[in-house]
Scaffold this motif. Structure first.
Motif, short mmCIF file in Angstrom:
data_model
loop_
_atom_site.label_atom_id
_atom_site.label_comp_id
_atom_site.label_asym_id
_atom_site.label_seq_id
_atom_site.Cartn_x
_atom_site.Cartn_y
_atom_site.Cartn_z
N THR A 12 6.65 -10.42 -30.93
CA THR A 12 8.01 -10.06 -31.28
C THR A 12 8.41 -8.72 -30.68
O THR A 12 7.65 -7.76 -30.74
N LYS A 13 9.59 -8.71 -30.08
CA LYS A 13 10.15 -7.47 -29.54
C LYS A 13 11.35 -7.08 -30.38
O LYS A 13 12.24 -7.89 -30.62
N TYR A 14 11.36 -5.84 -30.83
CA TYR A 14 12.47 -5.34 -31.63
C TYR A 14 13.45 -4.61 -30.74
O TYR A 14 13.09 -3.67 -30.04
N GLU B 56 16.75 -18.60 -29.04
CA GLU B 56 17.42 -19.65 -28.26
C GLU B 56 18.63 -20.17 -29.02
O GLU B 56 18.53 -20.61 -30.15
N GLY B 57 19.78 -20.13 -28.36
CA GLY B 57 21.00 -20.65 -28.95
C GLY B 57 21.48 -19.88 -30.15
O GLY B 57 22.27 -20.39 -30.96
N ASN C 65 8.22 -10.41 -39.48
CA ASN C 65 7.40 -10.63 -38.30
C ASN C 65 6.21 -9.68 -38.24
O ASN C 65 5.17 -9.98 -37.65
N SER C 66 6.33 -8.50 -38.85
CA SER C 66 5.25 -7.54 -38.85
C SER C 66 4.14 -7.93 -39.82
O SER C 66 2.99 -7.52 -39.67
N SER C 67 4.48 -8.73 -40.84
CA SER C 67 3.50 -9.10 -41.86
C SER C 67 2.89 -10.48 -41.63
O SER C 67 1.93 -10.85 -42.25
N THR C 68 3.45 -11.26 -40.74
CA THR C 68 2.94 -12.59 -40.43
C THR C 68 2.92 -12.79 -38.93
O THR C 68 3.54 -12.04 -38.18
N ASP C 69 2.22 -13.82 -38.49
CA ASP C 69 2.21 -14.14 -37.06
C ASP C 69 3.41 -15.03 -36.77
O ASP C 69 3.30 -16.25 -36.71
N ALA C 70 4.57 -14.41 -36.59
CA ALA C 70 5.80 -15.15 -36.37
C ALA C 70 5.79 -15.93 -35.06
O ALA C 70 6.56 -16.87 -34.88
N ALA C 71 4.92 -15.53 -34.15
CA ALA C 71 4.88 -16.20 -32.84
C ALA C 71 4.13 -17.53 -32.88
O ALA C 71 4.25 -18.33 -31.95
N HIS C 72 3.36 -17.77 -33.95
CA HIS C 72 2.54 -18.99 -33.98
C HIS C 72 3.38 -20.28 -33.90
O HIS C 72 3.07 -21.15 -33.08
N THR D 252 18.74 -6.90 -32.73
CA THR D 252 18.05 -8.15 -33.04
C THR D 252 16.56 -8.00 -32.73
O THR D 252 16.14 -6.97 -32.19
N SER D 253 15.79 -8.99 -33.08
CA SER D 253 14.38 -9.05 -32.68
C SER D 253 14.10 -10.44 -32.16
O SER D 253 14.63 -11.43 -32.69
N ASP D 254 13.33 -10.53 -31.11
CA ASP D 254 13.07 -11.80 -30.44
C ASP D 254 11.58 -12.08 -30.42
O ASP D 254 10.80 -11.27 -29.92
N THR D 255 11.20 -13.22 -30.97
CA THR D 255 9.81 -13.66 -30.91
C THR D 255 9.70 -14.70 -29.81
O THR D 255 10.39 -15.72 -29.85
#
Length: 216
Positions: free
Chosen positions: A119-121, A156-157, A178-185, A125-128
């Motif tokens: 995730t990029k803040y 996306e969208g 996103n900092s507390s979980t693996d939002a990218a999974h 916004t923040s984008d995973t």
């Protein structure tokens, strides 16, 4: 929602959202080799997130199986490499195809590289996002059968409303989660489906376990 339903949902989402400009792919070597089984090697991780490789490799079996291939069990493959003193993806990718064929008996191997994960803040916004590429190699001859790449993003969208303040609040909340979980999974699941699902303009061909085998 169980794992199978989640995988199916991710696959459907990936195929709906992963359209890109078509390009020409030469499938002649793929069709000649006609692989039946795939050995998935641990992905090389070029992102700063240590869990990227494990996250992606845990989700590649489903789209490959749906495409009609037998995929060697990931845990068994990992343990076999460990018993042979190979513990890093870079060292494993360096093993000769003929040696991999001798050890595992698979027709082909999938080499994956994760170039973006996490995730990029940003200001509002923040984008995973997850980006990965893959190469399928015939282990009997060392010939490259197919290469591909895919990207998936949480943005996306996304057309957020509520003005600047609302966007800033939403971004802050997302950052905490996103900092507390693996939002990218789950995003990695979408990326892997886009990368490895058959029937797409630049995707892998259907395997012998699929009713669509030979229709490519």
């Amino acid at each position: 929602m169980n794992l199978l339903k989640l995988s199916a949902a991710l696959l459907a989402l990936a195929l709906l959202g992963g359209c890109a400009a078509p390009k020409t792919v030469d499938y002649s070597a793929f069709k000649q080799a006609r692989p039946k089984s795939i050995l998935v090697l641990p992905p090389i991780n070029e992102s700063p997130e240590v869990q990227a490789s494990y996250s992606l490799v845990s989700q590649v079996t489903y789209p490959l199986a749906e495409a009609g291939y037998y995929v060697l069990p990931i845990a068994l493959v990992d343990e076999t490499f460990r018993q042979n003193g190979l513990t890093t993806p870079t060292d494993i990718h360096a093993v000769a195809p003929a040696k991999l064929h001798e050890i595992f008996g698979a027709d082909s191997a999938l080499y994956i590289t994760v170039t973006e994960y996490g995730t990029k803040y940003m200001l509002i916004t923040s984008d995973t996002a997850v980006t990965a590429s893959a190469t399928l190699v015939d282990l009997r001859t060392g010939t490259t059968l197919w290469t591909g790449a895919a990207h998936a993003s949480s943005e996306e969208g996304n057309n957020n409303g509520g003005g600047l303040v609302g966007m800033l609040i939403t971004a802050a909340v997302k950052q905490v989660i996103n900092s507390s979980t693996d939002a990218a999974h789950p995003i990695a699941g979408i990326a892997s489906a886009r990368l490895l699902s058959a029937g797409q303009p630049t995707g892998i061909l259907y395997g012998p376990r699929s009713p669509k085998y030979g229709s490519d």
